[in-house]
Write a protein that holds these residues in place. Structure first.
Motif, PDB file in Angstrom:
ATOM      1  N   GLU A  44       0.816  -1.220   0.000  1.00 39.77           N
ATOM      2  CA  GLU A  44       0.000   0.000   0.000  1.00 39.77           C
ATOM      3  C   GLU A  44       0.849   1.270   0.000  1.00 39.77           C
ATOM      4  O   GLU A  44       0.580   2.219  -0.753  1.00 39.77           O
ATOM      5  CB  GLU A  44      -0.934   0.002   1.222  1.00 39.77           C
ATOM      6  CG  GLU A  44      -1.851   1.216   1.277  1.00 39.77           C
ATOM      7  CD  GLU A  44      -2.763   1.207   2.491  1.00 39.77           C
ATOM      8  OE1 GLU A  44      -3.434   2.229   2.729  1.00 39.77           O
ATOM      9  OE2 GLU A  44      -2.802   0.189   3.213  1.00 39.77           O
ATOM     10  N   LEU A  45       1.867   1.318   0.849  1.00 36.59           N
ATOM     11  CA  LEU A  45       2.685   2.517   0.955  1.00 36.59           C
ATOM     12  C   LEU A  45       3.497   2.747  -0.317  1.00 36.59           C
ATOM     13  O   LEU A  45       3.580   3.872  -0.816  1.00 36.59           O
ATOM     14  CB  LEU A  45       3.612   2.424   2.169  1.00 36.59           C
ATOM     15  CG  LEU A  45       4.529   3.624   2.413  1.00 36.59           C
ATOM     16  CD1 LEU A  45       3.729   4.917   2.570  1.00 36.59           C
ATOM     17  CD2 LEU A  45       5.408   3.387   3.645  1.00 36.59           C
ATOM     18  N   VAL A  46       4.095   1.691  -0.841  1.00 35.76           N
ATOM     19  CA  VAL A  46       4.904   1.817  -2.056  1.00 35.76           C
ATOM     20  C   VAL A  46       4.045   2.258  -3.240  1.00 35.76           C
ATOM     21  O   VAL A  46       4.426   3.142  -4.012  1.00 35.76           O
ATOM     22  CB  VAL A  46       5.639   0.495  -2.368  1.00 35.76           C
ATOM     23  CG1 VAL A  46       6.315   0.560  -3.729  1.00 35.76           C
ATOM     24  CG2 VAL A  46       6.672   0.195  -1.291  1.00 35.76           C
ATOM     25  N   VAL A  47       2.868   1.658  -3.385  1.00 35.59           N
ATOM     26  CA  VAL A  47       1.965   2.039  -4.480  1.00 35.59           C
ATOM     27  C   VAL A  47       1.569   3.508  -4.357  1.00 35.59           C
ATOM     28  O   VAL A  47       1.569   4.258  -5.345  1.00 35.59           O
ATOM     29  CB  VAL A  47       0.718   1.136  -4.503  1.00 35.59           C
ATOM     30  CG1 VAL A  47      -0.333   1.689  -5.464  1.00 35.59           C
ATOM     31  CG2 VAL A  47       1.095  -0.286  -4.891  1.00 35.59           C
ATOM     32  N   GLU A  48       1.273   3.945  -3.144  1.00 32.73           N
ATOM     33  CA  GLU A  48       0.885   5.341  -2.902  1.00 32.73           C
ATOM     34  C   GLU A  48       1.999   6.292  -3.310  1.00 32.73           C
ATOM     35  O   GLU A  48       1.762   7.312  -3.987  1.00 32.73           O
ATOM     36  CB  GLU A  48       0.548   5.499  -1.420  1.00 32.73           C
ATOM     37  CG  GLU A  48       0.186   6.901  -0.989  1.00 32.73           C
ATOM     38  CD  GLU A  48      -0.027   6.973   0.519  1.00 32.73           C
ATOM     39  OE1 GLU A  48       0.621   7.824   1.162  1.00 32.73           O
ATOM     40  OE2 GLU A  48      -0.817   6.161   1.065  1.00 32.73           O
ATOM     41  N   ILE A  49       3.222   5.977  -2.914  1.00 33.17           N
ATOM     42  CA  ILE A  49       4.349   6.866  -3.207  1.00 33.17           C
ATOM     43  C   ILE A  49       4.707   6.831  -4.691  1.00 33.17           C
ATOM     44  O   ILE A  49       4.984   7.874  -5.301  1.00 33.17           O
ATOM     45  CB  ILE A  49       5.550   6.517  -2.314  1.00 33.17           C
ATOM     46  CG1 ILE A  49       5.260   6.986  -0.876  1.00 33.17           C
ATOM     47  CG2 ILE A  49       6.846   7.150  -2.833  1.00 33.17           C
ATOM     48  CD1 ILE A  49       6.285   6.572   0.144  1.00 33.17           C
ATOM     49  N   MET A  50       4.662   5.657  -5.309  1.00 34.35           N
ATOM     50  CA  MET A  50       4.982   5.574  -6.732  1.00 34.35           C
ATOM     51  C   MET A  50       3.912   6.252  -7.587  1.00 34.35           C
ATOM     52  O   MET A  50       4.213   6.807  -8.646  1.00 34.35           O
ATOM     53  CB  MET A  50       5.178   4.118  -7.160  1.00 34.35           C
ATOM     54  CG  MET A  50       6.400   3.451  -6.543  1.00 34.35           C
ATOM     55  SD  MET A  50       7.944   4.392  -6.716  1.00 34.35           S
ATOM     56  CE  MET A  50       8.094   4.478  -8.505  1.00 34.35           C
TER      57      MET A  50
END
Length: 313
Positions: A225-231
């Motif tokens: 979730e966090l990686v997708v949000e930042i990318m």
């Protein structure tokens, strides 16, 4: 023509290659740039790469180099991610190796490498984004690299996209590089994890090294979730700066390259397109094509080879 040595000198790595007379790579070498240890260490790392590549060779004709920052007549006037500001790389290498040396901004050099490939050479007006440790840019207008009056053009990574955004390595605030680069991604992930957010790549974030693109990609594909949000935010800001570039230059094509893009390929393109369409003039958006760089992380070394071969700097 003898052999040509090319270098891609970056904030985290120094990649070198030795090309034969036909333009084929004979040898490769890669070492950490050790930027955090000062200029003398970086200079030693550059020499190590060169010395390994030229060992046993006697017919080296020239050296081509790509370096991030503002370059004029072989001197690095300013670079934000390596302690080489004010350093004449051309003079240093010519004194040590007694061959002609050609030095250019790494993103311009990478774009020149892409431009010399069959699929891109048909275009007259091209802009390139090269996104890795930082965010580099290159511009070709009417088939010529555009450098500006002091060699400081195409610093696309330092276009302000949010004046209230984070500070950038250049000293300004809200540059696209401060949102869309591996340094920026590392900072964003670290800040969120320290605030209590969870992520499958937590163990890679809480040390001093810059996270590898392959690890980011794996987490992205697993819907962390966090990686997708930042990318998604990275892609949004690439789209916003693309819109600015479309409105200023109206290029035929924007090439997306660099280590981060090489790993993610076209996975960010939908979001990039969404935001570039939203913030650009309709006619400019519709006349501009996005293309993923074909040379990947080798674009700069191929460009440096072409630069030395064609005596371009």
């Amino acid at each position: 023509m003898g052999k040509i040595l090319s270098l891609d000198i970056g904030g985290t790595k120094i990649l070198g290659a030795l090309f034969d007379e036909k333009g084929e790579i004979l040898k490769r070498e890669k070492k950490s740039s050790k930027s955090n240890k000062g200029i003398e260490k970086v200079k030693n790392q550059i020499k190590k790469v060169i010395d390994i590549l030229i060992e046993g060779e006697t017919d080296i004709e020239a050296i081509g180099c790509g370096v991030p920052g503002i370059i004029k007549e072989g001197k690095i006037l300013f670079t934000p991610n390596i302690p080489l500001s004010g350093f004449s790389l051309k003079e240093f290498l010519e004194e040590n190796y007694k061959v002609d040396v050609y030095v250019g901004n790494d993103a311009n050099v990478a774009l020149y490498g892409e431009y010399n490939t069959e699929s891109i050479s048909k275009y007259d007006n091209i802009v390139g984004f090269f996104i890795g440790t930082g965010f580099g840019g290159g511009i070709i207008i009417d088939r010529k690299i555009y450098k500006g009056s002091i060699g400081a053009s195409a610093e696309i990574g330092h276009i302000t996209v949010n004046p209230d955004g984070p500070y950038c390595g250049c000293g300004s605030r809200g540059c696209v590089e401060s949102f869309a680069s591996k340094v920026a991604i590392q900072k964003s992930l670290s800040n969120q994890i320290r605030k209590g957010r969870d992520s499958s790549i937590k163990e890679y974030i809480l040390d001093d090294s810059i996270i590898k693109s392959s690890i980011l990609l794996k987490a992205y594909e697993e819907n962390d979730e966090l990686v997708v949000e930042i990318m998604d935010e990275v892609a949004k800001y690439i789209g916003i700066v693309s819109a600015n570039i479309m409105n200023i230059f109206n290029p035929q094509i924007i090439i997306l390259g660099g280590g981060l893009i090489e790993s993610f390929s076209d996975k960010l393109l939908d979001t990039i397109n969404e935001y570039s369409k939203k913030y650009s003039l309709k006619q400019n958006y519709e006349s501009t094509e996005f293309k993923i760089a074909s040379l990947g992380d080798d674009a700069c070394i191929f460009g440096a080879y072409q630069m030395a071969k064609n005596r371009v700097d």
